[in-house]
Design a protein around this motif. Structure first.
Motif, mmCIF file in Angstrom:
data_model
loop_
_atom_site.group_PDB
_atom_site.id
_atom_site.type_symbol
_atom_site.label_atom_id
_atom_site.label_comp_id
_atom_site.label_asym_id
_atom_site.label_seq_id
_atom_site.Cartn_x
_atom_site.Cartn_y
_atom_site.Cartn_z
ATOM 1 N N VAL A 28 -9.473 0.511 -4.829
ATOM 2 C CA VAL A 28 -8.049 0.715 -5.103
ATOM 3 C C VAL A 28 -7.685 0.100 -6.454
ATOM 4 O O VAL A 28 -6.985 0.715 -7.272
ATOM 5 C CB VAL A 28 -7.186 0.104 -3.982
ATOM 6 N N THR A 86 -0.947 -3.796 -7.747
ATOM 7 C CA THR A 86 -2.236 -4.120 -7.142
ATOM 8 C C THR A 86 -2.497 -5.622 -7.174
ATOM 9 O O THR A 86 -3.262 -6.139 -6.346
ATOM 10 C CB THR A 86 -3.369 -3.384 -7.884
ATOM 11 N N LEU A 91 -2.029 -7.582 -3.995
ATOM 12 C CA LEU A 91 -3.104 -7.302 -3.047
ATOM 13 C C LEU A 91 -4.327 -8.161 -3.352
ATOM 14 O O LEU A 91 -4.939 -8.752 -2.456
ATOM 15 C CB LEU A 91 -3.491 -5.823 -3.099
ATOM 16 N N ILE A 99 -7.328 3.976 1.352
ATOM 17 C CA ILE A 99 -6.564 3.093 2.242
ATOM 18 C C ILE A 99 -6.300 3.709 3.608
ATOM 19 O O ILE A 99 -5.848 3.007 4.519
ATOM 20 C CB ILE A 99 -5.223 2.677 1.605
ATOM 21 N N LEU A 139 0.824 -1.208 0.000
ATOM 22 C CA LEU A 139 0.000 0.000 0.000
ATOM 23 C C LEU A 139 0.859 1.259 0.000
ATOM 24 O O LEU A 139 0.520 2.258 -0.649
ATOM 25 C CB LEU A 139 -0.948 -0.005 1.200
#
Length: 508
Positions: A93, A51, A54, A134, A13
């Protein structure tokens, strides 16, 4: 109470926030327009790839904030750098990082002046938008929330259309007014809790009077951002005057920050006030759906038509949030993603027409289909998605919202049906005129079809239109645990305070 933070070994992040800022700093140092496009594209693509860990590593069985990192920032005031994602924020996100490289590509030839400055604004915007989704510390959240206004203002004010000064100032003043109220609510919560840590504020026992005041401050800030009717008047001017990338960012990401605020803050921090005010908020959503539909139907400016359609589409999102059941919340979350994909794609398509004929007027884009078959294909499919044609992404989201609404408030669901019909009317009207036109179409033989770069921009969005439309379960799996826990807490609040809100028998 969701206060558990699950940390990861690598600070993914932090990378998502820092990488675009680093890219912007390099661009400022180099100051070379020739490299700006390529470097901005490389940074946004790498950020999108970051990403993937994640999404792959996200544990869909827990409601905890994952990939979390917490560092003491200003210990005297208990302000920390705290970040993490859960089932609500992870998809937003991912949407942000998906859209950004497409915005860079869409601006490849559209932006000819001050290219470096433009790309710097895009990269700074990406960091700020990801930071909003976030942040787990209210001060950090507010910094990202406010910081985002500056590059968006510059995108409109410098690279916008003929009325760019009016549109940029109106956008800035509206959103700043809401931000001031948001700051007041944050300070009030800090004084009550002694911390800015957002999970620590959720599901606490607050007095109903305190909740109402905090909720109203939250509501005005987030309703302006959505924008809900009647706080929407800044949106058409901003969309019309913004460059294509600015319109895409507004539609795909910035509007979602308002509905994200409702889910992240209003429901878990002020649940009693949310329950008490649900009915007027539902009818405001209906007003936005109907108003947005009728107003879009009357437009001759294509960008303005899509801008007003956003008012109606976001009305379905707030409708799904405030019916307070799982189907409604699932539909709201999916519609947030769907609207970002479909409406962003439509703005890209209109930008491609504008690059060719330098007009947004519908009368100047009549009958393009025979001369632009690739464009006609993409535009037709995105238009079908925009009015929730079965098999497309928007159908699933809208169906879930209406299913949740019928289970909870049938009269509200029935009132929303004309909005769905209006969406079909204005999108089919736009589609028919642009692709086929009439018997006396203007000569469009000079219009060139999409080239490879433009096809590459639209193809990823089209893939998601059908992926979500035909197989939405992977997306629902990300959000279901968090949404289910949210509803369980709301049910407990209702049981503890039976005089608040509506009948909760639908949870049985």
């Amino acid at each position: 109470m969701n206060q558990i933070l699950i940390s990861s070994g690598f600070p993914w992040l932090n990378v998502l926030v820092a990488l675009p800022l680093a890219g912007a700093l390099i661009l400022l140092v180099l100051g070379r327009d020739a490299l700006a496009r390529r470097l901005a594209l490389a940074v946004t693509i790498v950020n999108a790839l970051c990403t993937l860990p994640l999404l792959i590593g996200f544990d869909r069985s827990t409601t905890a904030f994952q990939f979390a990192h917490l560092y003491a920032w200003i210990p005297q005031l208990r302000i920390n750098y705290a970040v993490g994602v859960d089932g609500i924020s992870i998809l937003l996100v991912a949407l942000t990082t998906l859209i950004m490289p497409l915005c860079v590509l869409a601006s490849w030839t559209y932006i000819q002046k001050r290219v470096t400055a433009f790309m710097v604004c895009l990269l700074v915007m990406e960091s700020a938008m990801i930071g909003v989704f976030i942040a787990l510390d209210f001060v950090l959240f507010y910094i990202f929330w406010e910081f985002m206004l500056i590059p968006m203002y510059l995108l409109i004010a410098i690279w916008g259309g003929p009325r760019k000064s009016y549109a940029s100032i109106k956008f800035f003043l509206y959103t700043l007014a809401g931000s001031v109220l948001l700051l007041v609510a944050i300070i009030a919560l800090y004084l009550h809790n002694g911390t800015f840590f957002i999970p620590a504020m959720m599901w606490r026992e607050y007095g109903q009077g305190f909740q109402l005041l905090v909720f109203l401050a939250f509501f005005l800030a987030f309703a302006i951002k959505v924008p809900m009717f009647p706080f929407h008047t800044w949106l058409p001017a901003a969309h019309v005057e913004a460059p294509t990338a600015g319109s895409v960012l507004l539609a795909s990401i910035l509007l979602k920050m308002g509905t994200y605020g409702f889910l992240r803050f209003c429901l878990p921090i002020t649940p009693d006030a949310s329950l008490m005010l649900a009915t007027p908020l539902l009818w405001l959503s209906i007003a936005g759906i109907i108003y947005g539909g009728f107003t879009a139907l009357a437009q001759q400016d294509m960008k303005k038509l899509i801008a007003y359609s956003s008012v109606g589409h976001m009305g379905f999102v707030t409708l799904g949030i405030f019916v307070f059941n799982l189907h409604g919340l699932q539909g709201a979350m999916l519609q947030m993603i769907n609207h970002g994909i479909t409406t962003g794609a439509l703005f890209l398509c209109i930008g491609m027409i504008y690059e060719r004929n330098h007009s947004r007027e519908l009368a100047h884009a009549v009958g393009l289909g025979p001369y632009m078959p690739w464009f006609a294909t993409f535009f037709t499919l995105f238009s079908l998605s925009a009015f929730a044609f079965p098999g497309t992404n928007s159908f699933i989201g809208e169906f879930l919202v209406l299913a949740g609404s019928f289970a909870r408030r049938p009269e509200v669901a029935l009132a929303a049906i004309p909005g769905a019909l209006l969406a079909a009317a204005y999108m089919l009207r736009l589609l028919q005129k642009v692709i086929w036109g009439g018997v006396n179409n203007p000569d469009q033989s000079g219009m060139k079809d999409l080239h490879l770069r433009e096809i590459l921009v639209l193809t990823p969005l089209l893939l998601f239109v059908f992926w979500i439309g035909l197989g939405p379960q992977p997306f629902l799996d990300y959000m279901n645990p968090t949404l289910t826990e949210l509803l369980q807490h709301l049910q407990q609040r209702q049981q503890a305070h039976p005089g608040v809100g509506l009948d909760w028998s639908i949870f049985k």
